[in-house]
Design a protein around this motif. Structure first.
Motif, PDB file in Angstrom:
ATOM      1  N   ASP A 182      -8.463  -3.634  -1.127  1.00 47.61           N
ATOM      2  CA  ASP A 182      -9.151  -3.417   0.148  1.00 47.61           C
ATOM      3  C   ASP A 182     -10.029  -4.592   0.551  1.00 47.61           C
ATOM      4  O   ASP A 182     -10.317  -4.778   1.728  1.00 47.61           O
ATOM      5  CB  ASP A 182      -9.993  -2.136   0.068  1.00 47.61           C
ATOM      6  N   PHE A 217      -3.537   1.980   7.273  1.00 46.85           N
ATOM      7  CA  PHE A 217      -3.163   2.260   5.888  1.00 46.85           C
ATOM      8  C   PHE A 217      -2.161   3.431   5.839  1.00 46.85           C
ATOM      9  O   PHE A 217      -1.237   3.459   5.024  1.00 46.85           O
ATOM     10  CB  PHE A 217      -4.444   2.619   5.115  1.00 46.85           C
ATOM     11  N   HIS A 269      -9.173   5.179   0.744  1.00 44.21           N
ATOM     12  CA  HIS A 269      -8.623   4.228   1.716  1.00 44.21           C
ATOM     13  C   HIS A 269      -9.623   3.816   2.792  1.00 44.21           C
ATOM     14  O   HIS A 269      -9.391   2.848   3.521  1.00 44.21           O
ATOM     15  CB  HIS A 269      -7.365   4.813   2.349  1.00 44.21           C
ATOM     16  N   HIS A 326       0.798  -1.234   0.000  1.00 46.98           N
ATOM     17  CA  HIS A 326       0.000   0.000   0.000  1.00 46.98           C
ATOM     18  C   HIS A 326       0.825   1.275   0.000  1.00 46.98           C
ATOM     19  O   HIS A 326       0.280   2.358   0.160  1.00 46.98           O
ATOM     20  CB  HIS A 326      -0.889   0.040   1.245  1.00 46.98           C
TER      21      HIS A 326
END
Ligand code: COA
Length: 326
Positions: A285, A306, A190, A151
């Motif tokens: 996700d 994240f 996110h 990420h």
């Protein structure tokens, strides 16, 4: 220098500085990839040792009254001024402190004691130590670090756009980081992991997932974890995380997640094809939210986790934007 990140549409792979992220994440540490993003090349042994040490040394700037990532971003300008830091060092202070702030926030939410950092532990392992109070095993470190690396950056994403706009307007470093953080928590960006977990919980106990997903779509809600603005096939990061998830939940009380995710991917794909005419493949996700659950992290905590990862991308872009200006 090659771009910090880019998606190669011919292979459907995410590349950091031209290198395939699916390969990088299994062979390198958080600090290796931070060096790659920031400086353009994988570090030598000495360079990675230095990077590890810098992140450890900068933990000294953690202040207990900084309880959110927004507070951390606000404090960055004064840390820079008071210590007369270069831009790059200031950015590394931010990267170093994000997991400390997140760990302490998690402690508040779970009403749980959080350990102090240990100098011998690197970024990913230290976070796991702080939130669990036990020395993490190699598998947990590998899984968590892999998720972090996957990420770290993504081209043309909303938080990066917000960050670049703010920087180019000449805003302060604190305000620039704040603008990235505010786009970061958006549900379609996110925040999707948190929403995906809520959706999994709802689907868990229902008889007919197709009806549920159709009702969801008809009421204007998203099927979280499906679709991506750029990838034209299954998100390569989702492939890696689905393997990690399978291994982590197999024969545990969390194995319901596999069944629910299977329904969302198969039924959701068909419904989106029928109703929207699109091929919506699983995105990162979908699996990441579930992997985090296996670590005991609550769903509403996904955007904070994240940020531990994406901080590396944000600071690399800021460093590069700055270098283009001088
Ligand atoms: N659930 C519901 N609708 C979806 C969808 C999903 N998962 N994915 C796409 N759509 C809809 C779009 O809203 C759009 O509808 P519209 O024509 O009525 O405006 C249509 O399908 C075409 O979408 P497309 O062009 O393929 O994608 P996009 O660029 O508009 O949207 C996302 C991309 C990521 C925002 C979208 O897929 C989405 O919202 N996914 C769910 C949220 C998520 O998981 N985000 C994390 C991404 S890593």
């Amino acid at each position: 220098m090659k771009p910090i990140s880019r998606i190669d549409n011919s292979t459907n792979q995410l590349l950091y500085r031209g290198m395939n992220v699916s390969e990088l994440c299994v062979n390198y540490s958080y600090e290796d990839i931070l060096h790659l993003l920031l400086k353009g090349n994988l570090p030598s042994k000495k360079e990675v040792r230095d990077m590890c040490q810098v992140l450890i040394d900068f933990r000294i700037f953690y202040q207990e009254n900084v309880t959110t990532l927004e507070d951390l971003a606000k404090s960055i300008d004064s840390i820079r001024e008071e210590n007369e830091f270069s831009l790059q060092d200031t950015l590394l202070v931010f990267v170093s402190l994000v997991p400390l702030v997140v760990a302490n926030k998690l402690g508040e939410i779970k009403n749980q004691k959080i350990e102090r950092p240990i100098d011998l532990l690197q970024h990913a392992a230290n976070f796991l130590w702080m939130v669990s109070g036990t020395t993490p095993n190699d598998t947990d470190i590998f899984d968590f670090q892999t998720s972090l690396i996957l990420h770290m950056d993504d081209p043309m994403n909303p938080s990066l756009t917000a960050l670049s706009k703010s920087f180019l307007k000449g805003q302060s470093l604190s305000d620039t980081l704040l603008s990235a953080l505010s786009a970061h928590v958006e549900p379609l960006h996110h925040g999707a992991g948190t929403e995906a977990m809520r959706m999994f919980e709802e689907i868990r106990n229902i008889e007919n997932p197709r009806n549920y997903l159709i009702e969801r779509l008809d009421s204007g809600r998203k099927i979280f974890g499906l679709g991506h603005r750029i990838y034209t096939a299954k998100d390569p990061r989702a492939i890696i995380l689905s393997g990690i998830l399978k291994r982590r939940v197999m024969n545990t009380s969390n194995d319901w997640l596999l069944e629910v995710i299977e329904k969302v991917t198969k039924v959701g794909y068909r419904i989106l094809k029928e109703r929207k005419g699109i091929e919506a493949y699983p995105n990162v996700d979908l699996y990441n939210a579930a992997v985090y659950l296996t670590f005991g992290f609550p769903p509403e905590f996904n955007t904070d986790l994240f940020a531990i990862s994406r901080a590396a991308g944000w600071v690399s872009h800021l460093n590069e934007l700055h270098s283009h200006q001088i």
